[in-house]
Motif scaffolding. Sequence first.
Motif, PDB file in Angstrom:
ATOM      1  N   UNK A  68      21.365   7.995 -17.696  1.00  0.00           N
ATOM      2  CA  UNK A  68      20.566   8.861 -16.779  1.00  0.00           C
ATOM      3  C   UNK A  68      21.217   8.958 -15.376  1.00  0.00           C
ATOM      4  N   UNK A  69      21.514   7.630 -15.046  1.00  0.00           N
ATOM      5  CA  UNK A  69      22.074   7.400 -13.541  1.00  0.00           C
ATOM      6  C   UNK A  69      23.488   7.906 -13.485  1.00  0.00           C
ATOM      7  N   UNK A  70      24.199   7.750 -14.801  1.00  0.00           N
ATOM      8  CA  UNK A  70      25.537   8.077 -14.676  1.00  0.00           C
ATOM      9  C   UNK A  70      26.074   9.453 -15.028  1.00  0.00           C
ATOM     10  N   UNK A  71      25.201  10.132 -15.775  1.00  0.00           N
ATOM     11  CA  UNK A  71      25.446  11.540 -16.187  1.00  0.00           C
ATOM     12  C   UNK A  71      25.189  12.512 -15.145  1.00  0.00           C
ATOM     13  N   UNK A  72      25.835  13.634 -14.975  1.00  0.00           N
ATOM     14  CA  UNK A  72      25.728  14.519 -13.595  1.00  0.00           C
ATOM     15  C   UNK A  72      24.411  15.341 -14.025  1.00  0.00           C
ATOM     16  N   UNK A  73      23.545  15.560 -12.986  1.00  0.00           N
ATOM     17  CA  UNK A  73      22.418  16.268 -13.111  1.00  0.00           C
ATOM     18  C   UNK A  73      22.322  17.614 -13.785  1.00  0.00           C
ATOM     19  N   UNK A  74      21.491  18.167 -14.416  1.00  0.00           N
ATOM     20  CA  UNK A  74      21.660  19.457 -15.096  1.00  0.00           C
ATOM     21  C   UNK A  74      21.549  20.843 -14.088  1.00  0.00           C
ATOM     22  N   UNK A  75      21.329  20.342 -12.805  1.00  0.00           N
ATOM     23  CA  UNK A  75      21.347  21.347 -11.961  1.00  0.00           C
ATOM     24  C   UNK A  75      22.627  21.294 -10.989  1.00  0.00           C
ATOM     25  N   UNK A  76      23.789  20.313 -11.370  1.00  0.00           N
ATOM     26  CA  UNK A  76      24.978  20.222 -10.944  1.00  0.00           C
ATOM     27  C   UNK A  76      25.904  21.507 -11.480  1.00  0.00           C
ATOM     28  N   UNK A  77      26.836  22.034 -10.659  1.00  0.00           N
ATOM     29  CA  UNK A  77      27.921  22.805 -11.154  1.00  0.00           C
ATOM     30  C   UNK A  77      28.961  22.325 -11.737  1.00  0.00           C
ATOM     31  N   UNK A  78      29.513  22.842 -12.882  1.00  0.00           N
ATOM     32  CA  UNK A  78      28.766  23.926 -13.754  1.00  0.00           C
ATOM     33  C   UNK A  78      27.534  23.375 -14.476  1.00  0.00           C
ATOM     34  N   UNK A  79      26.464  24.154 -14.240  1.00  0.00           N
ATOM     35  CA  UNK A  79      25.111  23.868 -14.863  1.00  0.00           C
ATOM     36  C   UNK A  79      25.187  23.803 -16.540  1.00  0.00           C
ATOM     37  N   UNK A  80      25.588  24.727 -17.120  1.00  0.00           N
ATOM     38  CA  UNK A  80      25.739  24.906 -18.454  1.00  0.00           C
ATOM     39  C   UNK A  80      26.125  23.641 -19.059  1.00  0.00           C
ATOM     40  N   UNK A  81      27.404  23.170 -18.604  1.00  0.00           N
ATOM     41  CA  UNK A  81      28.045  21.860 -19.168  1.00  0.00           C
ATOM     42  C   UNK A  81      27.435  20.876 -18.883  1.00  0.00           C
TER      43      UNK A  81
END
Length: 296
Positions: free
Chosen positions: A23-36
């Motif tokens: 959870x800490x490592x992965x990009x947040x789901x609202x970070x661009x590019x969001x769908x990825x």
Amino acid sequence: MDRKLLLKRDMKEKQELVNIILDRFLPRKDEYPKDLHKAMRYSVFAGGKRLRPYLTMTTFEMFHPDIEIITPVAAGIEMIHTYSLVHDDLPDIDDADMRRGKKSCHSVFGEGVALLAGDALLLSAFELITLAELEAKLKVQFVHELAKEVGIKGLIAGQMVDIESEGKKVDKKTLNYIHENKTARLINLSIRFGALAGEAEEEDLKILDEYGKLIGLVFQIVDDLLDIEGTQEETGKTPGRDAENAKVTFPAVYGIAESHKKAEELTEKAREIIVPLGEKALKLDILAEYLLGRKE
């Protein structure tokens, strides 16, 4: 404490530690590019037993008490496992619409996004492993071995032969090649990394290597059997897909009864092999029993 309860509690504790790192490592789901980023997080947090990271952490714990040291490596391995599932589910490979009781990644986000999400998980896993608080030399070794074992000499090779063998009558040698590479190698490597980081003796490494190879095949045999005997509620996947796609499986080659027998024999052998490790291998012994009898 009851053996099954001990395993259940221990797996849950280690799952939580791995999930925190992911959870800490992965990009947040609202970070661009969001769908990825949404697709990456959707696939990683869709569920799963976290078996491979559990093996890494448990084996490390046999030789070193502080499992938080190895947790980034364990989480990286889980990311690679998830990448393989995302790509396996794609229409051009297994064409699976369900995974872990939810819609597969491409069913939600589309094939292109799923392909890139899998790529991103694979590559990001190596980055995460390098962030572990381990000696630089050991991290380089992990990156080297992991690249080899999940590449054209391991997991991807197994996937390729699996695709080529669909609808064909294959021998036991080909069956073993597919699943030793596609499934057992990453399970075995998970154990090896834990033992190496824990500075296990060479003799212990050999024992754990044999154990890993055996339970890796047991895992696959049981998986094949569950596709026939399990339900969607239990497995989180649509049953009968292997037969529908004419996949090379242990029941297809050995038959159902013989596959059950083979899984039991391999499990017993795995448990016997770790006897010299004594009490510190208790969790691995319980896990071997669990893998044989799992329904999910």
